[in-house]
Design a protein around this motif. Sequence first.
Motif, PDB file in Angstrom:
ATOM      1  N   SER A 150      30.675-100.460  29.515  1.00 34.94           N
ATOM      2  CA  SER A 150      32.058-100.074  29.213  1.00 34.94           C
ATOM      3  C   SER A 150      32.225 -98.711  28.568  1.00 34.94           C
ATOM      4  N   GLY A 151      31.202 -98.210  27.903  1.00 39.55           N
ATOM      5  CA  GLY A 151      31.365 -96.933  27.204  1.00 39.55           C
ATOM      6  C   GLY A 151      32.493 -97.017  26.207  1.00 39.55           C
ATOM      7  N   ARG A 152      33.423 -96.102  26.311  1.00 42.23           N
ATOM      8  CA  ARG A 152      34.572 -96.067  25.391  1.00 42.23           C
ATOM      9  C   ARG A 152      35.657 -97.074  25.751  1.00 42.23           C
ATOM     10  N   GLY A 153      35.495 -97.762  26.886  1.00 40.01           N
ATOM     11  CA  GLY A 153      36.431 -98.837  27.182  1.00 40.01           C
ATOM     12  C   GLY A 153      37.243 -98.728  28.447  1.00 40.01           C
ATOM     13  N   TRP A 154      37.077 -97.658  29.214  1.00 39.09           N
ATOM     14  CA  TRP A 154      37.809 -97.530  30.459  1.00 39.09           C
ATOM     15  C   TRP A 154      36.911 -97.990  31.582  1.00 39.09           C
ATOM     16  N   PRO A 155      37.316 -98.701  32.577  1.00 41.29           N
ATOM     17  CA  PRO A 155      38.658 -99.116  32.953  1.00 41.29           C
ATOM     18  C   PRO A 155      39.061-100.497  32.421  1.00 41.29           C
ATOM     19  N   GLY A 156      38.132-101.185  31.760  1.00 48.87           N
ATOM     20  CA  GLY A 156      38.426-102.529  31.277  1.00 48.87           C
ATOM     21  C   GLY A 156      39.667-102.610  30.412  1.00 48.87           C
ATOM     22  N   SER A 157      39.835-101.618  29.535  1.00 47.42           N
ATOM     23  CA  SER A 157      41.002-101.653  28.640  1.00 47.42           C
ATOM     24  C   SER A 157      42.304-101.509  29.418  1.00 47.42           C
ATOM     25  N   LEU A 158      42.294-100.691  30.454  1.00 47.48           N
ATOM     26  CA  LEU A 158      43.492-100.507  31.279  1.00 47.48           C
ATOM     27  C   LEU A 158      43.846-101.812  32.000  1.00 47.48           C
ATOM     28  N   ILE A 159      42.840-102.459  32.567  1.00 44.22           N
ATOM     29  CA  ILE A 159      43.068-103.718  33.284  1.00 44.22           C
ATOM     30  C   ILE A 159      43.551-104.800  32.318  1.00 44.22           C
ATOM     31  N   ALA A 160      42.885-104.926  31.169  1.00 48.63           N
ATOM     32  CA  ALA A 160      43.281-105.938  30.185  1.00 48.63           C
ATOM     33  C   ALA A 160      44.683-105.683  29.649  1.00 48.63           C
ATOM     34  N   ILE A 195      36.044-108.352  27.032  1.00 51.14           N
ATOM     35  CA  ILE A 195      34.725-108.334  26.411  1.00 51.14           C
ATOM     36  C   ILE A 195      34.043-107.076  26.923  1.00 51.14           C
ATOM     37  N   SER A 196      33.862-106.128  26.034  1.00 54.19           N
ATOM     38  CA  SER A 196      33.356-104.810  26.360  1.00 54.19           C
ATOM     39  C   SER A 196      31.891-104.716  25.947  1.00 54.19           C
ATOM     40  N   VAL A 197      30.980-104.529  26.925  1.00 51.89           N
ATOM     41  CA  VAL A 197      29.535-104.552  26.662  1.00 51.89           C
ATOM     42  C   VAL A 197      28.901-103.239  27.117  1.00 51.89           C
ATOM     43  N   ASP A 198      28.127-102.619  26.219  1.00 52.15           N
ATOM     44  CA  ASP A 198      27.376-101.420  26.583  1.00 52.15           C
ATOM     45  C   ASP A 198      26.190-101.256  25.648  1.00 52.15           C
ATOM     46  N   VAL A 199      25.228-100.455  26.066  1.00 50.22           N
ATOM     47  CA  VAL A 199      24.025-100.225  25.272  1.00 50.22           C
ATOM     48  C   VAL A 199      24.255 -99.193  24.168  1.00 50.22           C
ATOM     49  N   PRO A 200      24.808 -98.003  24.474  1.00 51.35           N
ATOM     50  CA  PRO A 200      24.948 -97.005  23.401  1.00 51.35           C
ATOM     51  C   PRO A 200      26.031 -97.378  22.383  1.00 51.35           C
ATOM     52  N   GLY A 215      35.198 -95.638  21.223  1.00 48.54           N
ATOM     53  CA  GLY A 215      36.337 -96.286  21.860  1.00 48.54           C
ATOM     54  C   GLY A 215      36.996 -97.363  21.029  1.00 48.54           C
ATOM     55  N   SER A 216      36.367 -97.763  19.940  1.00 44.43           N
ATOM     56  CA  SER A 216      36.821 -98.907  19.158  1.00 44.43           C
ATOM     57  C   SER A 216      38.257 -98.789  18.669  1.00 44.43           C
ATOM     58  N   ARG A 217      38.610 -97.686  18.084  1.00 48.78           N
ATOM     59  CA  ARG A 217      39.949 -97.522  17.514  1.00 48.78           C
ATOM     60  C   ARG A 217      41.031 -97.615  18.594  1.00 48.78           C
ATOM     61  N   GLY A 236      44.554-105.012  20.357  1.00 49.30           N
ATOM     62  CA  GLY A 236      44.547-105.835  19.146  1.00 49.30           C
ATOM     63  C   GLY A 236      43.361-106.775  19.112  1.00 49.30           C
ATOM     64  N   ASP A 237      43.615-108.047  18.902  1.00 50.74           N
ATOM     65  CA  ASP A 237      42.525-109.018  18.799  1.00 50.74           C
ATOM     66  C   ASP A 237      42.069-109.552  20.157  1.00 50.74           C
ATOM     67  N   ARG A 238      42.553-108.951  21.250  1.00 53.28           N
ATOM     68  CA  ARG A 238      42.121-109.366  22.590  1.00 53.28           C
ATOM     69  C   ARG A 238      40.897-108.581  23.065  1.00 53.28           C
ATOM     70  N   VAL A 239      40.275-107.790  22.187  1.00 46.92           N
ATOM     71  CA  VAL A 239      39.088-107.040  22.584  1.00 46.92           C
ATOM     72  C   VAL A 239      37.900-107.441  21.712  1.00 46.92           C
ATOM     73  N   HIS A 240      36.751-107.586  22.362  1.00 42.03           N
ATOM     74  CA  HIS A 240      35.501-107.904  21.679  1.00 42.03           C
ATOM     75  C   HIS A 240      34.451-106.934  22.198  1.00 42.03           C
ATOM     76  N   GLN A 241      33.892-106.122  21.324  1.00 48.14           N
ATOM     77  CA  GLN A 241      32.877-105.156  21.722  1.00 48.14           C
ATOM     78  C   GLN A 241      31.498-105.663  21.327  1.00 48.14           C
ATOM     79  N   VAL A 242      30.556-105.542  22.269  1.00 45.86           N
ATOM     80  CA  VAL A 242      29.214-106.053  22.054  1.00 45.86           C
ATOM     81  C   VAL A 242      28.215-105.010  22.509  1.00 45.86           C
ATOM     82  N   CYS A 243      27.225-104.724  21.660  1.00 47.10           N
ATOM     83  CA  CYS A 243      26.134-103.842  22.048  1.00 47.10           C
ATOM     84  C   CYS A 243      25.127-104.695  22.821  1.00 47.10           C
ATOM     85  N   GLY A 244      24.950-104.400  24.094  1.00 45.79           N
ATOM     86  CA  GLY A 244      24.046-105.167  24.938  1.00 45.79           C
ATOM     87  C   GLY A 244      24.072-104.633  26.354  1.00 45.79           C
ATOM     88  N   ASP A 245      23.321-105.281  27.240  1.00 43.00           N
ATOM     89  CA  ASP A 245      23.319-104.853  28.634  1.00 43.00           C
ATOM     90  C   ASP A 245      23.470-106.052  29.561  1.00 43.00           C
TER      91      ASP A 245
END
Length: 87
Positions: A18-28, A36-41, A48-50, A57-66
């Motif tokens: 997901s990186g900073r969150g695009w395109p998932g954030s746009l779709i959501a 659920i936003s997952v990336d390694v770096p 992208g968190s802010r 709001g509370d509909r996003v969950h960021q996870v460091c993973g692959d």
Amino acid sequence: MALRLEIGAGDRLLDLGSGRGWPGSLIADRTGAELISVDVPTEALLQGSRALRETLGDRVHQVCGDGRLLPIGDGQCSAVCHADVMC
């Protein structure tokens, strides 16, 4: 023949790489789905968190993973998206 997948409020969208969150954030944002936003770096997730929190709001969950070991069980997401993952 076009493939059409409809997701909406109450559904979960998994954004792999997901990186900073695009395109998932746009779709959501447009569908009302939970993201659920997952990336390694970690840096990309933090950058992208802010914006993600302001938009979803509370509909996003960021996870460091692959994609090899996902933080969720089988069948827990309604859809998966990814863009620019292998570049």
